[in-house]
Design a protein around this motif. Sequence first.
Motif, PDB file in Angstrom:
ATOM      1  N   PRO A  39       0.835  -1.212   0.000  1.00 50.70           N
ATOM      2  CA  PRO A  39       0.000   0.000   0.000  1.00 50.70           C
ATOM      3  C   PRO A  39       0.866   1.257   0.000  1.00 50.70           C
ATOM      4  N   VAL A  40       0.314   2.346  -0.530  1.00 55.62           N
ATOM      5  CA  VAL A  40       1.006   3.639  -0.506  1.00 55.62           C
ATOM      6  C   VAL A  40       0.105   4.666   0.165  1.00 55.62           C
ATOM      7  N   ARG A  41       0.737   5.608   0.832  1.00 54.25           N
ATOM      8  CA  ARG A  41      -0.015   6.722   1.405  1.00 54.25           C
ATOM      9  C   ARG A  41      -0.454   7.648   0.281  1.00 54.25           C
ATOM     10  N   SER A  42      -1.681   8.118   0.363  1.00 45.18           N
ATOM     11  CA  SER A  42      -2.115   9.166  -0.548  1.00 45.18           C
ATOM     12  C   SER A  42      -1.775  10.506   0.088  1.00 45.18           C
ATOM     13  N   ASP A  43      -2.063  11.601  -0.620  1.00 42.99           N
ATOM     14  CA  ASP A  43      -1.819  12.902  -0.009  1.00 42.99           C
ATOM     15  C   ASP A  43      -3.021  13.317   0.835  1.00 42.99           C
ATOM     16  N   ALA A  44      -4.006  12.409   0.951  1.00 44.95           N
ATOM     17  CA  ALA A  44      -5.153  12.637   1.830  1.00 44.95           C
ATOM     18  C   ALA A  44      -4.934  11.823   3.114  1.00 44.95           C
ATOM     19  N   ASP A  45      -6.014  11.575   3.859  1.00 45.98           N
ATOM     20  CA  ASP A  45      -5.856  10.903   5.150  1.00 45.98           C
ATOM     21  C   ASP A  45      -6.158   9.413   5.050  1.00 45.98           C
TER      22      ASP A  45
END
Length: 308
Positions: A39-45
């Motif tokens: 998984p990757v972090r989005s620029d949201a939460d």
Amino acid sequence: MAVLALEGVYPFELGIPRRVFAAAGDRYELATCTVDGQPVRSDADFTVTVAHGPELLRTADSVVIPPFDLALATGAPDPAVAEALAMIRPGTRLISICTGAFVLAAAGLLDDRPATTHWALADRFRELFPKVRLDPDVLFVDDGDILTSAGAASGVDLCLHVLRNDHGAAVANHAARLAVVPPWRDGGQAQYIEQPVPAAGATGTAATREWALARLHRPLTLAELAGHAAMSSRTFARRFHDETGQSPGRWLTQQRVALARHLLEATDLTVDQIAGRVGFANAVSLRQHLHSAIGVSPLAYRRTFAGA
């Protein structure tokens, strides 16, 4: 078609390829991957979980790179990203949206080639990648096997452009209707750089634009358009530019070219007949405007797209 989600990916743009290309039915097989399958972090939460790792890139015919948090970008490619990009077969079509161009440039794939990115990032892009022929004033750049676009909405424009080139206007127009967006904006159209949003109640040309679209076969003058909007010519021209980013004359020409392209693809009308239908004086005028817009003659365009 593989969509490569990077750390800090923008969720809206990540969804653009599926939103556009899935509307083409089974013409594309879309899948999303990351550089390590994690998984990757989005620029949201929230984070984004995918079903594929970089091995997907080995078999892709097209790879889309959505934008990501530019705080994570440098002039040199991230080793994991570089390793993933190295899996892409030569000749694979590469499509970037907004800051996705930074990834292609960092990998050296845009050296001595034309490209674009979001206008607000142009100075940083030029500083990091002086070998790229950056044009920050356009919506997207089609350089054959590498296509780059500016911010957010221009990613939709670029995907529709790709869909149109692959499968014709009818399929692209269907996708645009489902997404409730214009079916075609010329890639050379200027980005809306710091374009002021008209105050509530100040807009007033939308109804006239709809009225004009039903009358493209007529020679529409600025005075006639302004009269329909119940404005002076000067006020109408100013408000029209505020709302569209273009002059009334340029907008009319673009709409006429767009309609001509549709008629060339979808009908057997002669070039002269189409010129009359869309409001150009004659076939010569249509040829000149079409060549100026997309670089080909009406007959060449028809041969390319009518079959699709």
